[in-house]
Design a protein around this motif. Structure first.
Motif, mmCIF file in Angstrom:
data_model
loop_
_atom_site.group_PDB
_atom_site.id
_atom_site.type_symbol
_atom_site.label_atom_id
_atom_site.label_comp_id
_atom_site.label_asym_id
_atom_site.label_seq_id
_atom_site.Cartn_x
_atom_site.Cartn_y
_atom_site.Cartn_z
ATOM 1 N N MET A 61 -4.473 1.967 -10.808
ATOM 2 C CA MET A 61 -5.696 1.257 -11.175
ATOM 3 C C MET A 61 -6.917 1.786 -10.413
ATOM 4 O O MET A 61 -8.037 1.766 -10.911
ATOM 5 C CB MET A 61 -5.528 -0.241 -10.910
ATOM 6 C CG MET A 61 -6.582 -1.099 -11.550
ATOM 7 S SD MET A 61 -6.584 -0.980 -13.356
ATOM 8 C CE MET A 61 -5.016 -1.759 -13.745
ATOM 9 N N THR A 112 -19.312 -1.190 -10.554
ATOM 10 C CA THR A 112 -19.286 -2.624 -10.829
ATOM 11 C C THR A 112 -20.566 -3.301 -10.377
ATOM 12 O O THR A 112 -21.195 -2.908 -9.393
ATOM 13 C CB THR A 112 -18.109 -3.307 -10.107
ATOM 14 O OG1 THR A 112 -18.285 -3.193 -8.686
ATOM 15 C CG2 THR A 112 -16.791 -2.679 -10.520
ATOM 16 N N LEU A 146 -5.123 -12.589 -9.047
ATOM 17 C CA LEU A 146 -6.504 -13.058 -9.100
ATOM 18 C C LEU A 146 -6.556 -14.566 -9.302
ATOM 19 O O LEU A 146 -5.657 -15.155 -9.914
ATOM 20 C CB LEU A 146 -7.243 -12.393 -10.256
ATOM 21 C CG LEU A 146 -7.500 -10.890 -10.154
ATOM 22 C CD1 LEU A 146 -7.817 -10.320 -11.533
ATOM 23 C CD2 LEU A 146 -8.634 -10.604 -9.186
ATOM 24 N N HIS A 172 -9.204 4.169 -12.322
ATOM 25 C CA HIS A 172 -9.942 3.739 -13.505
ATOM 26 C C HIS A 172 -11.417 4.095 -13.327
ATOM 27 O O HIS A 172 -11.970 4.017 -12.220
ATOM 28 C CB HIS A 172 -9.776 2.235 -13.710
ATOM 29 C CG HIS A 172 -10.287 1.748 -15.019
ATOM 30 N ND1 HIS A 172 -11.631 1.569 -15.280
ATOM 31 C CD2 HIS A 172 -9.632 1.415 -16.165
ATOM 32 C CE1 HIS A 172 -11.782 1.133 -16.527
ATOM 33 N NE2 HIS A 172 -10.587 1.031 -17.084
ATOM 34 N N HIS A 228 -13.883 -7.943 -17.899
ATOM 35 C CA HIS A 228 -12.677 -8.011 -17.068
ATOM 36 C C HIS A 228 -11.510 -7.330 -17.792
ATOM 37 O O HIS A 228 -10.488 -7.034 -17.184
ATOM 38 C CB HIS A 228 -12.324 -9.464 -16.752
ATOM 39 C CG HIS A 228 -12.214 -10.336 -17.960
ATOM 40 N ND1 HIS A 228 -13.314 -10.826 -18.623
ATOM 41 C CD2 HIS A 228 -11.128 -10.791 -18.637
ATOM 42 C CE1 HIS A 228 -12.916 -11.561 -19.649
ATOM 43 N NE2 HIS A 228 -11.599 -11.547 -19.693
ATOM 44 N N ASN A 229 -11.702 -7.078 -19.080
ATOM 45 C CA ASN A 229 -10.742 -6.295 -19.872
ATOM 46 C C ASN A 229 -11.033 -4.813 -19.621
ATOM 47 O O ASN A 229 -12.019 -4.267 -20.121
ATOM 48 C CB ASN A 229 -10.901 -6.642 -21.352
ATOM 49 C CG ASN A 229 -9.958 -5.865 -22.249
ATOM 50 O OD1 ASN A 229 -9.562 -4.739 -21.946
ATOM 51 N ND2 ASN A 229 -9.595 -6.464 -23.376
ATOM 52 N N LEU A 230 -10.167 -4.148 -18.852
ATOM 53 C CA LEU A 230 -10.456 -2.781 -18.431
ATOM 54 C C LEU A 230 -10.325 -1.766 -19.556
ATOM 55 O O LEU A 230 -10.914 -0.679 -19.470
ATOM 56 C CB LEU A 230 -9.548 -2.404 -17.258
ATOM 57 C CG LEU A 230 -9.831 -3.187 -15.962
ATOM 58 C CD1 LEU A 230 -8.955 -2.678 -14.832
ATOM 59 C CD2 LEU A 230 -11.298 -3.101 -15.567
ATOM 60 N N LYS A 261 -9.077 -6.752 -5.446
ATOM 61 C CA LYS A 261 -7.779 -7.228 -5.932
ATOM 62 C C LYS A 261 -7.324 -6.446 -7.155
ATOM 63 O O LYS A 261 -6.142 -6.093 -7.281
ATOM 64 C CB LYS A 261 -7.848 -8.725 -6.250
ATOM 65 C CG LYS A 261 -7.914 -9.620 -5.016
ATOM 66 C CD LYS A 261 -7.867 -11.087 -5.422
ATOM 67 C CE LYS A 261 -7.836 -12.003 -4.225
ATOM 68 N NZ LYS A 261 -7.766 -13.442 -4.624
ATOM 69 N N THR A 262 -8.234 -6.173 -8.078
ATOM 70 C CA THR A 262 -7.853 -5.446 -9.286
ATOM 71 C C THR A 262 -7.452 -4.016 -8.954
ATOM 72 O O THR A 262 -6.469 -3.484 -9.495
ATOM 73 C CB THR A 262 -9.007 -5.453 -10.311
ATOM 74 O OG1 THR A 262 -9.362 -6.808 -10.609
ATOM 75 C CG2 THR A 262 -8.597 -4.767 -11.605
ATOM 76 N N TRP A 309 -12.664 -9.759 -6.966
ATOM 77 C CA TRP A 309 -12.082 -9.191 -8.177
ATOM 78 C C TRP A 309 -11.906 -7.685 -8.064
ATOM 79 O O TRP A 309 -10.872 -7.144 -8.463
ATOM 80 C CB TRP A 309 -12.967 -9.522 -9.383
ATOM 81 C CG TRP A 309 -12.444 -9.030 -10.690
ATOM 82 C CD1 TRP A 309 -11.595 -9.667 -11.539
ATOM 83 C CD2 TRP A 309 -12.745 -7.761 -11.310
ATOM 84 N NE1 TRP A 309 -11.333 -8.900 -12.641
ATOM 85 C CE2 TRP A 309 -12.026 -7.723 -12.530
ATOM 86 C CE3 TRP A 309 -13.534 -6.681 -10.953
ATOM 87 C CZ2 TRP A 309 -12.084 -6.628 -13.396
ATOM 88 C CZ3 TRP A 309 -13.606 -5.585 -11.811
ATOM 89 C CH2 TRP A 309 -12.881 -5.568 -13.010
ATOM 90 N N ASP A 321 -3.974 -4.212 -7.583
ATOM 91 C CA ASP A 321 -2.991 -4.948 -8.379
ATOM 92 C C ASP A 321 -2.516 -6.214 -7.679
ATOM 93 O O ASP A 321 -1.321 -6.521 -7.632
ATOM 94 C CB ASP A 321 -1.798 -4.040 -8.715
ATOM 95 C CG ASP A 321 -0.989 -4.573 -9.887
ATOM 96 O OD1 ASP A 321 -1.567 -5.291 -10.729
ATOM 97 O OD2 ASP A 321 0.228 -4.294 -9.950
#
Length: 371
Positions: free
Chosen positions: A1, A21, A342, A4, A303-305, A335-336, A332, A339
């Motif tokens: 992740m 972000t 949340l 990304h 939030h949908n990657l 944590k994202t 967020w 992984d």
């Protein structure tokens, strides 16, 4: 992740951003009654910085005492005391490598608490006030602004930007979206003026262009000056421009001429793909980005990657703004990337009131802290 696109570094505004972000502006109605930023707000905004967001855009901040305030307990940047109250917020944020922008706004006809509102034209807004922001019932009929009102309003935005710089902000976002005053000037159904601020897109945009020019002439060159635009409105979620993409192109040309440092393209219902596209793969964000070559921030369910990847790789946006899920979990990003579980967003975090205290209360009641 971690690989990304949203989590990769970016060079924008002659700065190295830690990722792509941004925190979307969200009204929290948690300032003091006289518009001062509080310790509670300092903790709220600094949490986004420690949570890994590259850019933080504040809730809407009012800029004058003549009609700009939209809510009770809304923060302000009108006077020295209000300016000084924000210093603890910017100082706390800057302990991390994050930028923080002050969103400057004028409620216009959509003020939630005033019965003496201002607008480009005396047109009663559709819809009703928002209970979660202290509103109740229909909006009143606003007073049509005369040229003195307009000049005073513009000076408020410019003064607000100067105060934002003094308070330690890295830039400002001029709120020209979502149905508030500057968007009312841009919207033909709400602007029936026959002077230099009405009629063509160029005339309707003039009030915004003059604010951008005034701010740029009053702050250092490296102070970031952005503009937020949208089609949808908080009181009219289904509103779309009658001429669609042609209006978008006209707007983009005016933005190009005024040269803000970024454009934040907002959607009202939280769904970018549903609210922002004109067909043929073109969104309002991509139209503005391609026409202006100015950095674009997009928001709306990102939030949908998978959706984020489309927006970044297909030239819709340079940065992605996250709203409700960031409100639920300010960490967020970290944590994202790693992984980690949340805290999920729940509607009750903003209902029946949108204050910081209420959101914390709901998180505790729903036992979400350790999820």
């Amino acid at each position: 992740m971690k690989h990304h696109p949203i989590f990769q570094k970016a060079s924008i505004w002659q700065r190295e951003l830690i990722n792509r972000t941004a925190v979307a502006p969200m009204s929290r109605v948690s300032a003091t009654a006289d518009g001062l930023a509080t310790d509670e707000m300092m903790e709220y905004y600094s949490a986004f910085a420690t949570g890994g967001f590259a850019v933080i855009i504040t809730e809407g901040i009012y800029t004058d005492v003549y009609g700009s305030q939209s809510y009770n307990n809304q923060p302000a940047l009108v006077n020295h005391e209000q300016c000084a109250s924000w210093e603890k917020v910017t100082h706390a944020v800057h302990k991390s490598p994050s930028l923080i922008f002050a969103q400057l706004m004028h409620g216009g006809a959509l003020s939630q608490f005033s019965e003496n509102t201002l607008a480009p034209s005396a047109i009663k807004p559709v819809g009703v006030k928002m209970v979660s922001y202290g509103g109740e019932g229909d909006f009143p009929l606003p007073k049509e602004m005369n040229l003195t009102d307009i000049e005073r309003m513009q000076k408020g935005f410019i003064n607000g930007a100067v105060n934002a710089h003094k308070a330690g902000f890295d830039g400002v976002e001029i709120h020209g979206a979502n149905g508030y005053l500057l968007d009312q000037f841009l919207t033909p159904e709400l602007n029936h003026r026959n002077d230099k601020y009405g009629g063509t897109m160029r005339n309707r945009f003039r009030v915004v262009a003059e604010i951008i020019a005034g701010i740029k002439a009053s702050v250092p060159q490296d102070f970031v000056v952005g503009l937020r635009v949208s089609e949808g409105k908080v009181n009219d979620l289904t509103y779309r421009w009658a001429d669609g993409i042609e209006t978008a192109k006209e707007l983009a040309e005016e933005i190009k001429a005024s040269q803000p440092n970024f454009v934040h393209v907002a959607v009202q219902t939280g769904e970018w793909e549903r609210d922002s596209f004109f067909g043929d793969g073109l969104s309002l964000a991509s139209v503005i980005r391609q026409a202006t070559d100015i950095p674009v921030i997009a928001n709306g369910g990102f939030h949908n990657l998978d959706k984020v990847e489309i927006a970044l790789k297909d030239s819709h946006a340079d940065l992605i703004a996250i709203g409700k899920v960031a409100l639920a979990d300010p960490h967020w990003v970290v944590k994202t990337m790693n992984d980690l579980p949340l805290i999920p967003f729940h509607r009750d975090m903003l209902w029946p009131e949108a204050t910081l205290r209420h959101t914390r209360k709901i998180i505790k009641e729903l036992n979400l802290e350790n999820n």
